[in-house]
Write an enzyme that holds these catalytic residues in place. Structure first.
Site, PDB file in Angstrom:
ATOM      1  N   THR A 130       0.939  -1.092  -0.051  1.00  0.00           N
ATOM      2  CA  THR A 130       0.081  -0.005  -0.181  1.00  0.00           C
ATOM      3  C   THR A 130       0.820   1.319  -0.100  1.00  0.00           C
ATOM      4  O   THR A 130       1.893   1.435   0.734  1.00  0.00           O
ATOM      5  CB  THR A 130      -1.018   0.035   1.329  1.00  0.00           C
ATOM      6  OG1 THR A 130      -1.537   1.152   1.260  1.00  0.00           O
ATOM      7  CG2 THR A 130      -0.224  -0.400   2.533  1.00  0.00           C
ATOM      8  N   ASP A 131       0.170   2.482  -0.399  1.00  0.00           N
ATOM      9  CA  ASP A 131       0.970   3.581  -0.485  1.00  0.00           C
ATOM     10  C   ASP A 131       1.231   4.044   0.935  1.00  0.00           C
ATOM     11  O   ASP A 131       1.964   5.131   1.241  1.00  0.00           O
ATOM     12  CB  ASP A 131       0.329   4.659  -1.331  1.00  0.00           C
ATOM     13  CG  ASP A 131      -1.130   5.087  -0.999  1.00  0.00           C
ATOM     14  OD1 ASP A 131      -1.447   4.463   0.181  1.00  0.00           O
ATOM     15  OD2 ASP A 131      -1.832   6.007  -1.606  1.00  0.00           O
ATOM     16  N   GLU A 132       0.239   3.583   1.938  1.00  0.00           N
ATOM     17  CA  GLU A 132       0.271   3.887   3.428  1.00  0.00           C
ATOM     18  C   GLU A 132       1.835   3.876   4.085  1.00  0.00           C
ATOM     19  O   GLU A 132       2.096   4.559   4.838  1.00  0.00           O
ATOM     20  CB  GLU A 132      -0.805   3.380   4.133  1.00  0.00           C
ATOM     21  CG  GLU A 132      -2.333   3.884   3.630  1.00  0.00           C
ATOM     22  CD  GLU A 132      -3.095   3.513   4.756  1.00  0.00           C
ATOM     23  OE1 GLU A 132      -2.804   3.366   5.882  1.00  0.00           O
ATOM     24  OE2 GLU A 132      -4.327   3.487   4.188  1.00  0.00           O
ATOM     25  N   TYR A 155      -1.579  -0.434  11.288  1.00  0.00           N
ATOM     26  CA  TYR A 155      -1.652  -1.176   9.819  1.00  0.00           C
ATOM     27  C   TYR A 155      -0.619  -0.967   8.981  1.00  0.00           C
ATOM     28  O   TYR A 155      -0.035  -1.796   8.549  1.00  0.00           O
ATOM     29  CB  TYR A 155      -3.085  -0.592   9.177  1.00  0.00           C
ATOM     30  CG  TYR A 155      -3.068  -0.803   7.665  1.00  0.00           C
ATOM     31  CD1 TYR A 155      -3.427  -2.215   7.190  1.00  0.00           C
ATOM     32  CD2 TYR A 155      -3.009   0.025   7.035  1.00  0.00           C
ATOM     33  CE1 TYR A 155      -3.185  -2.564   5.934  1.00  0.00           C
ATOM     34  CE2 TYR A 155      -3.025  -0.251   5.540  1.00  0.00           C
ATOM     35  CZ  TYR A 155      -3.208  -1.569   4.778  1.00  0.00           C
ATOM     36  OH  TYR A 155      -3.290  -1.808   3.591  1.00  0.00           O
ATOM     37  N   LYS A 159       2.289  -3.506   7.278  1.00  0.00           N
ATOM     38  CA  LYS A 159       2.520  -3.551   5.693  1.00  0.00           C
ATOM     39  C   LYS A 159       3.866  -3.269   5.449  1.00  0.00           C
ATOM     40  O   LYS A 159       4.637  -3.820   4.713  1.00  0.00           O
ATOM     41  CB  LYS A 159       1.438  -2.549   5.028  1.00  0.00           C
ATOM     42  CG  LYS A 159       0.243  -2.978   5.029  1.00  0.00           C
ATOM     43  CD  LYS A 159      -0.236  -4.406   4.376  1.00  0.00           C
ATOM     44  CE  LYS A 159      -0.092  -4.464   3.134  1.00  0.00           C
ATOM     45  NZ  LYS A 159      -0.470  -5.739   2.586  1.00  0.00           N
TER      46      LYS A 159
HETATM   47  P1  NAD Z   1      -9.964  -7.057   2.618  1.00  0.00           P
HETATM   48  O1  NAD Z   1      -9.857  -6.872   4.118  1.00  0.00           O
HETATM   49  O2  NAD Z   1     -11.002  -7.067   1.788  1.00  0.00           O
HETATM   50  O3  NAD Z   1      -9.616  -8.712   2.365  1.00  0.00           O
HETATM   51  C1  NAD Z   1      -8.694  -9.216   3.091  1.00  0.00           C
HETATM   52  C2  NAD Z   1      -8.759 -10.975   2.820  1.00  0.00           C
HETATM   53  O4  NAD Z   1      -8.073 -11.788   3.579  1.00  0.00           O
HETATM   54  C3  NAD Z   1     -10.097 -11.531   3.365  1.00  0.00           C
HETATM   55  O5  NAD Z   1     -10.697 -12.311   2.417  1.00  0.00           O
HETATM   56  C4  NAD Z   1      -9.433 -12.363   4.709  1.00  0.00           C
HETATM   57  O6  NAD Z   1     -10.381 -13.408   4.860  1.00  0.00           O
HETATM   58  C5  NAD Z   1      -8.247 -12.621   4.171  1.00  0.00           C
HETATM   59  N1  NAD Z   1      -7.286 -12.840   5.135  1.00  0.00           N
HETATM   60  C6  NAD Z   1      -7.149 -12.198   6.500  1.00  0.00           C
HETATM   61  N2  NAD Z   1      -6.424 -12.720   7.281  1.00  0.00           N
HETATM   62  C7  NAD Z   1      -5.954 -13.655   6.671  1.00  0.00           C
HETATM   63  C8  NAD Z   1      -4.927 -14.866   6.977  1.00  0.00           C
HETATM   64  N3  NAD Z   1      -4.338 -14.695   8.158  1.00  0.00           N
HETATM   65  N4  NAD Z   1      -4.742 -15.991   6.257  1.00  0.00           N
HETATM   66  C9  NAD Z   1      -5.682 -16.066   5.006  1.00  0.00           C
HETATM   67  N5  NAD Z   1      -6.418 -15.040   4.501  1.00  0.00           N
HETATM   68  C10 NAD Z   1      -6.688 -13.935   5.562  1.00  0.00           C
HETATM   69  O7  NAD Z   1      -8.571  -6.332   2.009  1.00  0.00           O
HETATM   70  P2  NAD Z   1      -8.695  -5.795   0.564  1.00  0.00           P
HETATM   71  O8  NAD Z   1      -8.927  -4.193   0.687  1.00  0.00           O
HETATM   72  O9  NAD Z   1      -9.008  -6.709  -0.477  1.00  0.00           O
HETATM   73  O10 NAD Z   1      -6.748  -5.582   0.555  1.00  0.00           O
HETATM   74  C11 NAD Z   1      -6.121  -6.563  -0.121  1.00  0.00           C
HETATM   75  C12 NAD Z   1      -4.680  -6.289   0.056  1.00  0.00           C
HETATM   76  O11 NAD Z   1      -4.563  -4.944  -0.769  1.00  0.00           O
HETATM   77  C13 NAD Z   1      -4.121  -6.107   1.470  1.00  0.00           C
HETATM   78  O12 NAD Z   1      -2.853  -6.584   1.434  1.00  0.00           O
HETATM   79  C14 NAD Z   1      -4.132  -4.703   1.524  1.00  0.00           C
HETATM   80  O13 NAD Z   1      -3.026  -4.276   2.633  1.00  0.00           O
HETATM   81  C15 NAD Z   1      -3.765  -3.972   0.203  1.00  0.00           C
HETATM   82  N6  NAD Z   1      -4.306  -2.594  -0.163  1.00  0.00           N
HETATM   83  C16 NAD Z   1      -5.504  -2.634  -0.146  1.00  0.00           C
HETATM   84  C17 NAD Z   1      -5.999  -1.169  -0.117  1.00  0.00           C
HETATM   85  C18 NAD Z   1      -7.286  -0.922  -0.441  1.00  0.00           C
HETATM   86  O14 NAD Z   1      -7.733   0.314  -0.843  1.00  0.00           O
HETATM   87  N7  NAD Z   1      -8.564  -1.731  -0.209  1.00  0.00           N
HETATM   88  C19 NAD Z   1      -5.114  -0.300  -0.715  1.00  0.00           C
HETATM   89  C20 NAD Z   1      -3.859  -0.697  -1.087  1.00  0.00           C
HETATM   90  C21 NAD Z   1      -3.444  -1.973  -0.629  1.00  0.00           C
HETATM   91  O1  TDX Z   2     -16.277   6.535   8.483  1.00  0.00           O
HETATM   92  C1  TDX Z   2     -15.046   7.221   7.961  1.00  0.00           C
HETATM   93  N1  TDX Z   2     -15.109   8.521   7.866  1.00  0.00           N
HETATM   94  C2  TDX Z   2     -14.118   8.965   7.342  1.00  0.00           C
HETATM   95  O2  TDX Z   2     -14.007  10.209   7.008  1.00  0.00           O
HETATM   96  C3  TDX Z   2     -14.101   6.248   7.336  1.00  0.00           C
HETATM   97  C4  TDX Z   2     -14.336   4.732   7.359  1.00  0.00           C
HETATM   98  C5  TDX Z   2     -13.016   6.837   6.821  1.00  0.00           C
HETATM   99  N2  TDX Z   2     -12.828   8.169   6.842  1.00  0.00           N
HETATM  100  C6  TDX Z   2     -11.740   8.819   6.298  1.00  0.00           C
HETATM  101  C7  TDX Z   2     -10.658   8.174   6.750  1.00  0.00           C
HETATM  102  C8  TDX Z   2      -9.428   8.455   5.469  1.00  0.00           C
HETATM  103  O3  TDX Z   2      -8.961   9.685   5.386  1.00  0.00           O
HETATM  104  O4  TDX Z   2     -11.843   8.443   4.709  1.00  0.00           O
HETATM  105  C9  TDX Z   2     -10.667   8.129   3.999  1.00  0.00           C
HETATM  106  C10 TDX Z   2     -10.272   6.809   3.698  1.00  0.00           C
HETATM  107  O5  TDX Z   2     -10.506   5.919   4.974  1.00  0.00           O
HETATM  108  P1  TDX Z   2     -10.472   4.518   4.652  1.00  0.00           P
HETATM  109  O6  TDX Z   2     -11.664   3.972   3.792  1.00  0.00           O
HETATM  110  O7  TDX Z   2     -10.524   3.814   6.377  1.00  0.00           O
HETATM  111  O8  TDX Z   2      -9.082   4.085   3.802  1.00  0.00           O
HETATM  112  P2  TDX Z   2      -7.642   4.571   4.344  1.00  0.00           P
HETATM  113  O9  TDX Z   2      -7.349   4.746   5.948  1.00  0.00           O
HETATM  114  O10 TDX Z   2      -7.153   5.666   3.592  1.00  0.00           O
HETATM  115  O11 TDX Z   2      -6.908   2.995   3.776  1.00  0.00           O
HETATM  116  C11 TDX Z   2      -7.178   2.443   2.769  1.00  0.00           C
HETATM  117  O12 TDX Z   2      -6.395   2.887   1.592  1.00  0.00           O
HETATM  118  C12 TDX Z   2      -4.910   2.137   1.978  1.00  0.00           C
HETATM  119  C13 TDX Z   2      -7.312   0.935   2.875  1.00  0.00           C
HETATM  120  O13 TDX Z   2      -8.313   0.770   4.125  1.00  0.00           O
HETATM  121  C14 TDX Z   2      -5.728   0.314   3.102  1.00  0.00           C
HETATM  122  O14 TDX Z   2      -6.035  -1.082   3.155  1.00  0.00           O
HETATM  123  C15 TDX Z   2      -5.126   0.743   2.128  1.00  0.00           C
HETATM  124  O15 TDX Z   2      -3.759   0.148   2.503  1.00  0.00           O
END
Ligand code: NAD
Ligand code: TDX
Length: 340
Positions: A130-132, A155, A159
């Site tokens: 992730t960019d985070e 988190y 990562k």
């Molecule tokens: P998500 O939380 O929707 O899904 C995570 C999945 O991993 C679920 O199906 C869960 O059951 C499985 N999981 C969790 N712990 C596990 C374990 N110990 N063993 C096996 N499976 C397990 O997450 P997502 O949003 O789909 O993110 C997927 C990946 O992308 C993550 O690595 C996250 O850090 C990265 N990512 C997500 C975002 C975003 O905006 N959602 C952005 C950047 C990076």
């Molecule tokens: O209720 C809310 N109100 C609010 O203002 C929630 C849930 C979020 N927010 C804000 C926090 C953040 O600035 O919105 C922005 C986005 O929040 P999230 O959806 O929780 O995402 P973020 O914290 O940016 O992280 C996401 O992007 C990077 C994903 O959850 C991560 O898995 C990924 O790595």
């Protein structure tokens, strides 16, 4: 033809990635290793039923015996095996409540997976990050692959730790890994704890929309389909040992996203509630994705103006999905199927 182990394939991005493979690489053999935590939902994968090249293995990436079951399934499919590693605890707010599950899955789990993958001599290993991990930006500038790691939440720290373990495996063992770092995804099948689906769900039910702080934190929004296509490009054509940033060129303040959603949904702005800020809330993320564009010819195809309405339409047409996820009923299938 490839044999692939996808971890976390029942989650948001993983399930979208499996749909992409099903549609575009139907001859590939795919094993989905997922523990089915609260974020994993097999209902996301119903459209894969009947895909004979696909097998689901329920297991925890932090347990070597579970990972070995996934490799055994991949071996039965035959051919060299590659891994795309999505499985993680992914929600910043949950990590603020407790960092331990994040260390367990994201750090320990990644190392267990790396050890197994190395022992099995995998062809390629794509680590989805992730960019985070880069921390927070001021009003200007972009994250490049050279930006120093400076994670701010439990988190993102977990990562970053996993990224460093992958880096160490590459450096020490010549392990064939690649790392991707993408910005905030949105689209179908996202669990309604993240901003976009949470606000769609609440607005649809006439509930108030909790905006953290002043609502001016900026995220770079990436449609999940674009992200999945980028990961496929990295898997197929990325240079081993390299990191690729993936971004949407779609920077918006949170409040602008919320207002846009309300307007698309025909709901009043009076639903907006400013609430206490997230502790340690990163101010701005913005990705420089020129490396993946230059080297692999990938570019995002969707602009937020087009893909946000698509996302809203998806959630509206899947009201049952959203309702089952929000009520917890999606876990009843799990209980029937697995007894817990
Ligand atoms: P998500 O939380 O929707 O899904 C995570 C999945 O991993 C679920 O199906 C869960 O059951 C499985 N999981 C969790 N712990 C596990 C374990 N110990 N063993 C096996 N499976 C397990 O997450 P997502 O949003 O789909 O993110 C997927 C990946 O992308 C993550 O690595 C996250 O850090 C990265 N990512 C997500 C975002 C975003 O905006 N959602 C952005 C950047 C990076
Ligand atoms: O209720 C809310 N109100 C609010 O203002 C929630 C849930 C979020 N927010 C804000 C926090 C953040 O600035 O919105 C922005 C986005 O929040 P999230 O959806 O929780 O995402 P973020 O914290 O940016 O992280 C996401 O992007 C990077 C994903 O959850 C991560 O898995 C990924 O790595």
């Amino acid at each position: 033809m490839k044999t692939l182990i996808v971890t976390g394939g029942a989650g948001f991005i993983g399930s979208n990635f499996l749909h992409l493979l099903h549609a575009s690489r139907p001859d590939w053999k795919v094993v989905n290793l997922d523990a089915l935590t609260y974020a994993g939902n097999l209902e996301n994968l119903i459209s894969l039923e009947g895909w004979k090249n696909y097998e689901f293995v329920r297991g925890d990436i932090a347990r070597r015996e579970d990972v070995e079951r996934a490799f055994a399934a991949a071996r039965r499919f035959g051919g060299p095996v590659s891994v795309v590693h999505f499985a993680a605890e992914s929600h910043v707010d949950r990590s603020i409540e407790s960092g331990l599950p994040f260390v367990q899955t994201n750090v320990l789990g990644t190392q267990v997976l790396l050890d197994a993958a190395r022992a099995h001599g995998v062809e390629r290993f794509v680590h989805v990050s992730t960019d985070e991990v880069y921390g927070s930006l001021g009003d200007t500038g972009y994250f490049t692959e050279e930006t120093p790691l400076a994670p701010n939440s439990p988190y993102s720290a977990s990562k970053a730790a996993s990224d460093l373990l992958v880096r160490a495996a590459v450096h020490t063992h010549g392990f064939p890994a690649l790392v991707t770092r993408c910005s905030n995804n949105y689209g179908p099948f996202q669990f309604p704890e993240k901003l976009v689906p949470l606000m769609i769900a609440k607005a649809s039910d006439g509930e108030s929309l909790p905006v953290y702080g002043d609502g001016k934190n900026v995220r770079d929004w990436l449609y999940v389909v674009d992200h999945c296509e980028a990961i496929l490009a990295v898997l197929e054509r990325g240079r081993l040992g390299e990191t690729y940033n993936i971004g949407g060129h779609n920077e918006y303040q949170n409040i602008a996203i919320v207002r846009r959603l309300l307007s698309e949904l025909g709901k009043p702005e009076s639903l907006i509630r400013y609430v206490k800020d997230r502790p340690g809330h990163d101010r701005r993320y913005a990705i420089d994705a020129s490396k993946i564009e230059r080297e692999l010819g990938w570019k995002p195809r969707y602009r937020l103006e087009d893909a946000l309405p698509l996302t809203i339409a998806w959630y509206r047409s899947r009201a049952g999905w959203l309702q089952r996820v929000r009520s917890g009923a999606y876990r009843e299938y799990l209980a029937r199927q697995y007894g817990g």
